[in-house]
Write a protein that holds these residues in place. Structure first.
Motif, PDB file in Angstrom:
ATOM      1  N   ASP A 190     -12.829   8.080  -9.721  1.00 26.69           N
ATOM      2  CA  ASP A 190     -12.746   8.361  -8.282  1.00 26.69           C
ATOM      3  C   ASP A 190     -12.310   7.124  -7.512  1.00 26.69           C
ATOM      4  N   PHE A 191     -12.882   5.973  -7.887  1.00 30.76           N
ATOM      5  CA  PHE A 191     -12.556   4.708  -7.227  1.00 30.76           C
ATOM      6  C   PHE A 191     -11.059   4.410  -7.358  1.00 30.76           C
ATOM      7  N   LEU A 192     -10.538   4.504  -8.567  1.00 31.13           N
ATOM      8  CA  LEU A 192      -9.110   4.244  -8.768  1.00 31.13           C
ATOM      9  C   LEU A 192      -8.261   5.322  -8.099  1.00 31.13           C
ATOM     10  N   GLY A 193      -8.765   6.543  -8.076  1.00 30.77           N
ATOM     11  CA  GLY A 193      -8.059   7.608  -7.368  1.00 30.77           C
ATOM     12  C   GLY A 193      -7.964   7.335  -5.877  1.00 30.77           C
ATOM     13  N   VAL A 194      -9.021   6.770  -5.311  1.00 36.36           N
ATOM     14  CA  VAL A 194      -9.023   6.387  -3.896  1.00 36.36           C
ATOM     15  C   VAL A 194      -7.920   5.359  -3.639  1.00 36.36           C
ATOM     16  N   ILE A 195      -7.789   4.415  -4.531  1.00 35.19           N
ATOM     17  CA  ILE A 195      -6.769   3.370  -4.385  1.00 35.19           C
ATOM     18  C   ILE A 195      -5.373   3.988  -4.466  1.00 35.19           C
ATOM     19  N   LEU A 196      -5.177   4.886  -5.401  1.00 30.31           N
ATOM     20  CA  LEU A 196      -3.850   5.454  -5.636  1.00 30.31           C
ATOM     21  C   LEU A 196      -3.434   6.477  -4.589  1.00 30.31           C
ATOM     22  N   ILE A 210       0.842  -1.203   0.000  1.00 35.41           N
ATOM     23  CA  ILE A 210       0.000   0.000   0.000  1.00 35.41           C
ATOM     24  C   ILE A 210       0.875   1.250   0.000  1.00 35.41           C
ATOM     25  N   HIS A 211       1.955   1.202   0.772  1.00 29.24           N
ATOM     26  CA  HIS A 211       2.887   2.336   0.797  1.00 29.24           C
ATOM     27  C   HIS A 211       3.460   2.593  -0.591  1.00 29.24           C
ATOM     28  N   LYS A 212       3.754   1.511  -1.320  1.00 22.78           N
ATOM     29  CA  LYS A 212       4.294   1.622  -2.678  1.00 22.78           C
ATOM     30  C   LYS A 212       3.321   2.390  -3.570  1.00 22.78           C
ATOM     31  N   LEU A 213       2.033   2.090  -3.445  1.00 18.91           N
ATOM     32  CA  LEU A 213       1.034   2.802  -4.248  1.00 18.91           C
ATOM     33  C   LEU A 213       0.940   4.264  -3.820  1.00 18.91           C
ATOM     34  N   LYS A 214       0.901   4.506  -2.504  1.00 14.92           N
ATOM     35  CA  LYS A 214       0.806   5.884  -2.014  1.00 14.92           C
ATOM     36  C   LYS A 214       2.020   6.702  -2.449  1.00 14.92           C
ATOM     37  N   HIS A 215       3.191   6.090  -2.333  1.00 15.18           N
ATOM     38  CA  HIS A 215       4.442   6.784  -2.666  1.00 15.18           C
ATOM     39  C   HIS A 215       4.459   7.203  -4.146  1.00 15.18           C
ATOM     40  N   ASN A 216       3.915   6.371  -5.003  1.00 11.03           N
ATOM     41  CA  ASN A 216       3.889   6.650  -6.444  1.00 11.03           C
ATOM     42  C   ASN A 216       2.532   7.165  -6.905  1.00 11.03           C
ATOM     43  N   GLY A 217       1.691   7.532  -5.962  1.00  7.99           N
ATOM     44  CA  GLY A 217       0.313   7.910  -6.254  1.00  7.99           C
ATOM     45  C   GLY A 217       0.154   9.016  -7.269  1.00  7.99           C
ATOM     46  N   GLU A 218       0.942  10.070  -7.148  1.00 10.30           N
ATOM     47  CA  GLU A 218       0.794  11.208  -8.055  1.00 10.30           C
ATOM     48  C   GLU A 218       1.103  10.810  -9.496  1.00 10.30           C
ATOM     49  N   GLN A 219       2.189  10.073  -9.695  1.00 12.29           N
ATOM     50  CA  GLN A 219       2.527   9.613 -11.048  1.00 12.29           C
ATOM     51  C   GLN A 219       1.464   8.656 -11.582  1.00 12.29           C
ATOM     52  N   LEU A 220       0.986   7.780 -10.723  1.00 10.51           N
ATOM     53  CA  LEU A 220      -0.040   6.822 -11.144  1.00 10.51           C
ATOM     54  C   LEU A 220      -1.359   7.531 -11.462  1.00 10.51           C
ATOM     55  N   LEU A 221      -1.689   8.574 -10.716  1.00  8.07           N
ATOM     56  CA  LEU A 221      -2.898   9.359 -11.020  1.00  8.07           C
ATOM     57  C   LEU A 221      -2.764  10.033 -12.391  1.00  8.07           C
ATOM     58  N   ASN A 222      -1.582  10.528 -12.700  1.00  6.31           N
ATOM     59  CA  ASN A 222      -1.355  11.132 -14.019  1.00  6.31           C
ATOM     60  C   ASN A 222      -1.537  10.104 -15.125  1.00  6.31           C
TER      61      ASN A 222
END
Length: 179
Positions: A67-73, A24-36
């Motif tokens: 929104d759902f995927l944004g919540v995950i990221l 989960i930390h891995k997703l949060k850490h890369n969240g901004e890039q993944l949201l883009n």
């Protein structure tokens, strides 16, 4: 479902699919890039995604999926957020199947871009898929709970009366279908 049962269920499902806090930390850490990447994929494939939704309000449903995927990221996977998404999903009239299908399509569309931008892209993609599954299960359960609550409130039935009636109907269905 309550916030505490939500968290317990989330932890149990995460354990079943083999996800830990490190993932989960891995997703949060890369969240901004993944949201883009998410935004780029949805923008590029929006017309096809809208057609595939096959609901009355495809634009609203695609926004919910985003929104759902944004919540995950972003790591904001709390009960209130999932409850809100469940209620909005019910309002748009789609099934969890359609919701999951489009989530899967979007995740597949994200793979090439993740591969271009990250070291160990397989780990990120696998974590994203697993956590999406966890959240889809929680969303499906909450959609079911919200629907039953709406039926209770609309009919004025108590929880016990509704459960007894549903058991009777289910028993009839089992008998008629030979299950």
């Amino acid at each position: 479902m309550t916030a505490s049962t939500f968290e317990a269920l989330k932890a149990d499902i995460m354990n079943i699919v083999g996800l830990g806090e490190k993932d989960i930390h891995k997703l949060k850490h890369n969240g901004e890039q993944l949201l883009n990447i998410l935004n780029a994929v949805i923008s590029k494939d929006e017309k096809q995604l809208l057609e595939n939704l096959q609901v009355e309000n495809p634009g609203q449903m695609l926004a919910l999926i985003k929104d759902f995927l944004g919540v995950i990221l972003t790591g904001k996977q709390d009960f209130k957020t999932i409850r809100k998404l469940a209620l909005q999903s019910l309002r748009t009239g789609t099934s969890i199947y359609r919701f999951a299908l489009i989530v899967s399509t979007v995740l597949d569309g994200m793979k090439p871009l993740i591969s271009e931008r990250f070291e160990n892209p397989e780990d990120i993609v696998e974590t994203l898929k697993k956590f999406s599954l966890v959240m889809l299960l929680l969303l499906a359960d909450e959609i079911n709970q919200a629907f039953l609550q709406a039926v209770r409130e609309a009919t004025g039935m108590s929880q016990a009366l509704l459960e007894n009636y549903m058991k009777s109907v289910i028993n009839s269905m089992i008998k008629s279908e030979g299950a």
